[in-house]
Design an enzyme around this catalytic site. Sequence first.
Site, mmCIF file in Angstrom:
data_model
loop_
_atom_site.group_PDB
_atom_site.id
_atom_site.type_symbol
_atom_site.label_atom_id
_atom_site.label_comp_id
_atom_site.label_asym_id
_atom_site.label_seq_id
_atom_site.Cartn_x
_atom_site.Cartn_y
_atom_site.Cartn_z
ATOM 1 C CD1 TRP A 9 104.578 118.924 33.099
ATOM 2 C CD2 TRP A 9 106.520 117.920 33.587
ATOM 3 N NE1 TRP A 9 105.306 119.773 33.895
ATOM 4 C CE2 TRP A 9 106.497 119.182 34.214
ATOM 5 C CE3 TRP A 9 107.630 117.102 33.752
ATOM 6 C CZ2 TRP A 9 107.563 119.648 34.993
ATOM 7 C CZ3 TRP A 9 108.693 117.555 34.520
ATOM 8 C CH2 TRP A 9 108.653 118.815 35.133
ATOM 9 C CG ASP A 60 102.391 112.631 35.251
ATOM 10 O OD1 ASP A 60 102.058 112.891 36.421
ATOM 11 O OD2 ASP A 60 103.243 113.290 34.618
ATOM 12 C CE LYS A 95 103.070 119.418 39.839
ATOM 13 N NZ LYS A 95 103.779 120.671 39.682
HETATM 14 N N1 PMP Z 1 104.363 115.418 35.613
HETATM 15 C C1 PMP Z 1 103.641 116.535 35.715
HETATM 16 C C2 PMP Z 1 102.289 116.586 35.062
HETATM 17 C C3 PMP Z 1 104.131 117.620 36.435
HETATM 18 O O1 PMP Z 1 103.413 118.743 36.534
HETATM 19 C C4 PMP Z 1 105.394 117.529 37.051
HETATM 20 C C5 PMP Z 1 105.977 118.636 37.907
HETATM 21 N N2 PMP Z 1 105.574 119.888 37.655
HETATM 22 C C6 PMP Z 1 106.122 116.354 36.878
HETATM 23 C C7 PMP Z 1 105.583 115.315 36.180
HETATM 24 C C8 PMP Z 1 107.507 116.199 37.478
HETATM 25 O O2 PMP Z 1 107.365 116.025 38.823
HETATM 26 P P1 PMP Z 1 108.600 115.955 39.838
HETATM 27 O O3 PMP Z 1 109.162 117.335 39.922
HETATM 28 O O4 PMP Z 1 107.944 115.470 41.095
HETATM 29 O O5 PMP Z 1 109.586 114.991 39.297
#
Ligand code: PMP
Length: 361
Positions: free
Chosen positions: A102, A170, A194
Site C-alpha cells: 500500500w 494511512d 475495515k
Molecule cells: N491502504 C491500506 C493500508 C489498505 O489496507 C487499503 C485497502 N486494503 C488501502 C489503502 C486502499 O483502500 P481503498 O480500497 O479504500 O482505496
Amino acid sequence: MKRILNFSAGPATLPVSVLEEASRGILEIEGSGMSILEVSHRGSHYEKIHFDARDRMLKLMGLSADEYTCLFLGGGASLQFAMLPMNYLAGGSADYVQTGEWPNKAMKEAKIFGKVNVSASSEDGKYSYIPKVFKWDPAAQYAHICTNNTIEGTAFSKLPDTGVVPLVADASSEMLSRAWDFSKFSMIYAGAQKNLGPAGVCVVVMKKSFLEKAREEVPAILSYKIHAKNDSLYNTPPAFAIYTLGLVLKWLDTQGGVKGIEEKNRRKAGFIYQAIDDLLDVYEPACREKEDRSLMNITWRLRTADADREKAFLKGAQDIGLDGLKGHRSVGGFRASVYNAFPEEGCAKLAQYLRDFAKQY
Ligand code: PMP
C-alpha cells in the site's frame, strides 16, 4: 441468521447490533417517513447524522474541533494516495516510509506531483519488519507512513518523530483500534470498510494548520480546502456509509472507546500469536520482529510451504466456520484479519484450530 467467523481483510465484520440498526434505518430514519437511502443530504435529518458522526470521530480520537477537522470523502483510501500529493506537492517533495504494497501505491501517485524521498524502507526484508531509523528532509511538505500494513501484517509500535515535517498516516486497516496520541498527526486517513463501517467513505482527519497549507489550484472535487469549507457536503456524500459509520462509532463508545477496544484487540491477537509462537516448528510468523506485529492483520505460513497442506488447513478451517484465512495473493500463506468488531471467541477458536491442525502435521 447463522454468522460465520469472517477473517476477511475488508470489507469486514461489523457489529451485529449496528447491522440491525442500519437495517431499520434503511426502512425509516427517525420518524421521518423516509429511508436513509432517500433523505436529502441538505435536509435536517441527514445533517444531524452527518455532524454527529463527524463530532464523534474527533471525540473518540481526543481531538478538539478548534484544532482538527474531520472530512468524509469518497474514493477510498486510494484517492488519498493521489489527493494528498496533489494538494501539497506542486513539484515540491515529500518523505515516504516504504513498508509494503500500500505505501508503494501511495508513493507511485506522489511521484506524479513531486519528488518522493524514501525516508526508510523494509523492502530488503520483503516488508517483514518496520524500519527503526529514518531520514527526514526538513524541506519535505509532509512525511507519510502506513501505521498498519494490511497485506504484510506489520505495524508501527510507536510513531516516528518527524521533527518539523508534518506526519501523515494511512491508518486504513487500524483506525480507532488503538489509542495513539492522535495530536501527533497532521493528517490521518482511513477507508472505512475495515474498522469503521461499510465501503464508500474515507475518513480524513486533518490538523487545521496543515489544511491551511493546501494548494488552491486543484479541481474543486479534489480540494481539501473546498471539502473542509463545505463540511464534506460540497457534493452528495456517501450518506448511507456515513450513517453506518456513525452507528459503529456509537458502538465503539459502548466498548470503552479506543482505549477499551485496544485492550480487547490485544487479547484477541494474543490468542492467535500465542498459538503460533507455541508451534514454531509448524508455523512461521510472516512478521520478523515481535514488536512490529499487527494487532489487526495476523500473517503466517506453514514452515514447509506445501500447497496441499495449505489447502488442507484452509478447508479444515472452513469446515468449522472460519472463513477468509487465505493470505493476500502477493505474499501467500495465511492472514487472519481481526478488526474491532471481530469477536474474541473467534480468535480463541482460530487459536485452538492452529493447535489442532499442528497435531496432525
Ligand atoms: N491502504 C491500506 C493500508 C489498505 O489496507 C487499503 C485497502 N486494503 C488501502 C489503502 C486502499 O483502500 P481503498 O480500497 O479504500 O482505496
